[in-house]
Design a protein around this motif. Structure first.
Motif, PDB file in Angstrom:
ATOM      1  N   TYR A 168       0.786  -1.238   0.000  1.00 45.32           N
ATOM      2  CA  TYR A 168       0.000   0.000   0.000  1.00 45.32           C
ATOM      3  C   TYR A 168       0.822   1.295   0.000  1.00 45.32           C
ATOM      4  CZ  TYR A 168      -3.804  -3.129   1.472  1.00 45.32           C
ATOM      5  OH  TYR A 168      -4.730  -4.143   1.555  1.00 45.32           O
ATOM      6  N   ASP A 169       2.036   1.273   0.516  1.00 41.94           N
ATOM      7  CA  ASP A 169       2.789   2.513   0.760  1.00 41.94           C
ATOM      8  C   ASP A 169       3.354   3.079  -0.545  1.00 41.94           C
ATOM      9  OD1 ASP A 169       4.108   4.626   1.916  1.00 41.94           O
ATOM     10  OD2 ASP A 169       5.781   3.397   2.655  1.00 41.94           O
ATOM     11  N   ARG A 170       2.497   3.735  -1.298  1.00 41.17           N
ATOM     12  CA  ARG A 170       2.901   4.224  -2.627  1.00 41.17           C
ATOM     13  C   ARG A 170       3.876   5.399  -2.557  1.00 41.17           C
ATOM     14  NH1 ARG A 170      -2.730   3.590  -3.645  1.00 41.17           N
ATOM     15  NH2 ARG A 170      -3.019   5.876  -3.682  1.00 41.17           N
ATOM     16  N   SER A 179      -6.306   0.571  -1.781  1.00 42.47           N
ATOM     17  CA  SER A 179      -7.036   0.211  -2.992  1.00 42.47           C
ATOM     18  C   SER A 179      -7.071  -1.304  -3.083  1.00 42.47           C
ATOM     19  CB  SER A 179      -6.372   0.822  -4.234  1.00 42.47           C
ATOM     20  OG  SER A 179      -5.058   0.304  -4.395  1.00 42.47           O
ATOM     21  N   GLY A 180      -7.898  -1.809  -3.960  1.00 42.63           N
ATOM     22  CA  GLY A 180      -8.008  -3.254  -4.121  1.00 42.63           C
ATOM     23  C   GLY A 180      -9.374  -3.760  -3.723  1.00 42.63           C
ATOM     24  N   MET A 218     -11.584  -4.243   4.208  1.00 40.23           N
ATOM     25  CA  MET A 218     -11.590  -3.894   5.633  1.00 40.23           C
ATOM     26  C   MET A 218     -10.876  -2.570   5.873  1.00 40.23           C
ATOM     27  SD  MET A 218     -13.304  -5.878   7.564  1.00 40.23           S
ATOM     28  CE  MET A 218     -12.770  -4.981   9.006  1.00 40.23           C
ATOM     29  N   LEU A 219      -9.810  -2.326   5.132  1.00 46.86           N
ATOM     30  CA  LEU A 219      -9.006  -1.117   5.321  1.00 46.86           C
ATOM     31  C   LEU A 219      -9.566   0.099   4.586  1.00 46.86           C
ATOM     32  CD1 LEU A 219      -5.442  -2.673   4.978  1.00 46.86           C
ATOM     33  CD2 LEU A 219      -6.334  -1.516   7.010  1.00 46.86           C
ATOM     34  N   ALA A 220     -10.574  -0.096   3.774  1.00 48.24           N
ATOM     35  CA  ALA A 220     -11.109   1.009   2.985  1.00 48.24           C
ATOM     36  C   ALA A 220     -11.583   2.141   3.903  1.00 48.24           C
ATOM     37  CB  ALA A 220     -12.268   0.528   2.124  1.00 48.24           C
ATOM     38  N   PRO A 221     -11.281   3.401   3.562  1.00 50.95           N
ATOM     39  CA  PRO A 221     -11.748   4.530   4.369  1.00 50.95           C
ATOM     40  C   PRO A 221     -13.260   4.555   4.556  1.00 50.95           C
ATOM     41  CG  PRO A 221     -10.068   5.259   2.834  1.00 50.95           C
ATOM     42  CD  PRO A 221     -10.397   3.841   2.466  1.00 50.95           C
ATOM     43  N   ALA A 259     -11.191   3.069  12.254  1.00 52.14           N
ATOM     44  CA  ALA A 259     -11.156   2.311  13.505  1.00 52.14           C
ATOM     45  C   ALA A 259      -9.742   1.839  13.830  1.00 52.14           C
ATOM     46  CB  ALA A 259     -12.091   1.107  13.415  1.00 52.14           C
ATOM     47  N   PHE A 260      -8.894   1.706  12.827  1.00 57.38           N
ATOM     48  CA  PHE A 260      -7.523   1.237  13.037  1.00 57.38           C
ATOM     49  C   PHE A 260      -6.543   2.399  13.187  1.00 57.38           C
ATOM     50  CE2 PHE A 260      -9.526  -1.700   9.783  1.00 57.38           C
ATOM     51  CZ  PHE A 260     -10.113  -2.515  10.736  1.00 57.38           C
ATOM     52  N   ASP A 261      -6.929   3.565  12.725  1.00 54.84           N
ATOM     53  CA  ASP A 261      -6.081   4.756  12.805  1.00 54.84           C
ATOM     54  C   ASP A 261      -6.230   5.357  14.203  1.00 54.84           C
ATOM     55  OD1 ASP A 261      -4.537   6.965  12.343  1.00 54.84           O
ATOM     56  OD2 ASP A 261      -5.979   7.965  11.022  1.00 54.84           O
ATOM     57  N   LEU A 262      -5.503   4.801  15.159  1.00 55.03           N
ATOM     58  CA  LEU A 262      -5.750   5.090  16.571  1.00 55.03           C
ATOM     59  C   LEU A 262      -5.478   6.534  16.951  1.00 55.03           C
ATOM     60  CD1 LEU A 262      -4.242   1.838  18.140  1.00 55.03           C
ATOM     61  CD2 LEU A 262      -6.550   2.229  17.253  1.00 55.03           C
ATOM     62  N   ASP A 263      -4.540   7.187  16.282  1.00 50.52           N
ATOM     63  CA  ASP A 263      -4.253   8.587  16.612  1.00 50.52           C
ATOM     64  C   ASP A 263      -4.896   9.559  15.632  1.00 50.52           C
ATOM     65  OD1 ASP A 263      -2.700   8.194  14.386  1.00 50.52           O
ATOM     66  OD2 ASP A 263      -0.777   8.515  15.406  1.00 50.52           O
ATOM     67  N   ARG A 264      -5.734   9.036  14.708  1.00 51.69           N
ATOM     68  CA  ARG A 264      -6.528   9.850  13.781  1.00 51.69           C
ATOM     69  C   ARG A 264      -5.663  10.769  12.902  1.00 51.69           C
ATOM     70  NH1 ARG A 264      -9.502   6.371  16.365  1.00 51.69           N
ATOM     71  NH2 ARG A 264     -10.189   6.985  18.439  1.00 51.69           N
ATOM     72  N   ASP A 265      -4.479  10.310  12.506  1.00 51.89           N
ATOM     73  CA  ASP A 265      -3.612  11.175  11.706  1.00 51.89           C
ATOM     74  C   ASP A 265      -3.624  10.805  10.223  1.00 51.89           C
ATOM     75  OD1 ASP A 265      -2.162   8.824  11.681  1.00 51.89           O
ATOM     76  OD2 ASP A 265      -0.273   9.733  12.335  1.00 51.89           O
TER      77      ASP A 265
END
Length: 488
Positions: free
Chosen positions: A296-298, A310-311, A318-321, A327-333
């Motif tokens: 993912y790290d383009r 993407s994908g 599950m990772l789609a925004p 929910a996984f972005d714990l510090d919301r950055d």
């Protein structure tokens, strides 16, 4: 994914349970879900049929709030907020228990803007009372104490907080200590505050604990200090009331906990739900962080950015925004680092379910403590109810299940006809009856039996998120706009 004798004569009874040796307790509804969070009262003479125009002892208009009423012999306490979405004010209210008359209302300052998601509100944690004072928590301020007559005794600013949905857990009292779990996506801790002074007695960090919304249960082992038992993300943990030290724990809970435990002489029963993909057999396969970066790290910055997903395979979805990323972005950055990616993997590996767990021990008890698991769909929010030897659970579509608590075997399962809806309030039991309240304000009353039967279905014509309180032949139900006392 990601809660009768007028004039207040107290009924004393002996409560013998595995949460401790027999001890005289007061059968009053002094905290969320009543005596030690059981949801059970010894009250009798409760009605099966009631509503806005039937069985009303009194009713009092209230501002909105999800907190549940707590009782003293003469008072009822709730928290609330005004209806404005952004510029609301926070309030604590004291009512006369006999008449429902509003005796006082105190505004609480807002130090910060707490995160709120889904249907959560700024006045969700319930008060707790020792009969003389009331203690409240707001995520926009912290802890405060008031006398029964509304005089502020002390305040303890806390925060800011960052649980995913906003705060849900309520404080509890253990002697003269006020205890509050702060389960959030970073910096989780457990705090004990002196009820007389508002000073912090101890505060312990809980690394690895992410957002959770469960109110603790008091456990009294045969020897040693009392313990508070907290359903946390991925585990159940017991902490010493004396100093906050973690005493024992059991791994295997779901990734997000909202319910309060039920218990008997030896075992504790706890249900939890994270994602639909946490149902056994539906788990999403994940990869280590290094492989995630390759995928993912383009932009090559060493993070998995929100805009880089993407994908179409299950992990991509599950990772789609639009679904799970926040929910996984714990510090919301807007980007996932190695720690957040590992939490994502743990969340995907966890399983929903209802567990029976043996109480007590020392250290990691995971290999021996789980008596049974039930892994058909369980509710997101409502707790189970253990009453008259039967374990009751209502799920989010109005299906009521009764279990044998010794084996986990289903005794009866069926829909609550006329009450097929979402449930946020937890079931409560008294007088041989179980009371269940749906979000749309339909109160189902069923017999407290393995082969339960519906005794009444009552429409309150208003939303309900709060769990009812029961005492002295009355059931107190808070709707979005009203507090009712129902009785025969």
């Amino acid at each position: 994914m990601r809660h009768g004798v007028c004039g207040g004569l107290l009924i004393l009874f002996w409560l013998t349970s595995g949460m401790g040796q027999a001890s005289a307790q007061v059968d009053q509804w002094a905290r969320f879900r009543g005596p030690n969070g059981t949801g059970v009262s010894s009250a009798t003479g409760l009605p099966s049929a009631f509503g806005p125009a039937a069985g009303v002892v009194w009713k009092t208009p209230l501002p909105p709030g999800h907190s549940s009423p707590v009782l003293t012999p003469t008072r009822i306490f709730v928290t609330a907020h005004t209806a404005e979405k952004e510029h609301y004010t926070l309030t604590v209210l004291g009512l006369d228990r006999r008449s429902g008359k509003l005796l006082w209302q105190r505004e609480v300052p807002r130090r910060q803007q707490g995160r709120l998601q889904n249907v959560n509100g700024p006045a969700s944690p319930s008060p707790v009372t020792d009969g003389t004072n009331v203690y409240v928590f707001f995520q926009d301020f912290g802890l405060l104490a008031f006398s029964a007559d509304g005089e502020e005794r002390w305040r303890l600013p806390l925060g800011p907080f960052n649980p995913y949905y906003g705060f849900g857990a309520s404080p509890i009292l253990v002697g003269d200590a006020l205890i509050l779990p702060v389960d959030q996506d970073s910096g989780s801790y457990l705090i004990a505050v002196d009820t007389q002074t508002g000073k912090v007695r101890w505060k312990v960090d809980r690394p690895g604990v992410i957002s959770g919304y469960s109110t603790p249960t008091l456990y009294e082992p045969a020897s040693g200090a009392k313990q508070v038992v907290i359903p946390e993300s991925f585990q159940l943990s017991a902490y010493s009331v004396a100093d906050g030290a973690r005493v024992w724990w059991v791994r295997g809970l779901p990734c997000e906990m909202k319910s309060v435990a039920s218990y008997d002489r030896e075992y504790l029963y706890i249900n939890g739900w994270g994602f639909p993909q946490n149902q056994p057999g539906r788990q999403v396969a994940t990869v280590p962080f290094e492989e995630g970066l390759k995928r993912y790290d383009r932009d090559g910055d060493g993070f998995v950015g929100r805009t880089e997903i993407s994908g179409t395979d299950p992990m991509d979805k599950m990772l789609a925004p639009s679904y799970g990323y926040d929910a996984f972005d714990l510090d919301r950055d807007g980007r996932l680092d190695a720690r957040e990616w590992e939490v994502f993997r743990r969340m995907m590996a966890s399983e929903n379910g209802l567990l029976a767990i043996k109480l007590g021990g020392r250290g990691d008890m995971s290999d021996t403590a789980v008596r049974w698991r039930y892994q058909r769909p369980v509710p997101q929010v409502p707790s189970t109810l253990l009453y008259q030897g039967i374990l009751f659970m209502v799920n989010d579509s109005g299906i009521l299940t009764s279990f044998d608590p010794a084996t986990g075997n289903v005794l009866k399962q069926g829909r609550l006809k006329g009450a097929i809806d979402k449930y946020f309030a937890s079931p409560v039991g008294a007088d041989g009856k179980v009371f269940l309240v749906s979000q749309d304000g339909t109160v189902s009353v069923v017999s407290a039996a393995a082969e339960w039967e519906i005794l009444g279905v009552n429409a309150l014509d208003d939303e309900v998120f709060a769990t009812p309180a029961i005492a002295d032949g009355r059931i107190y139900v808070r709707t979005k706009s009203m507090l009712y006392a129902f009785g025969k």
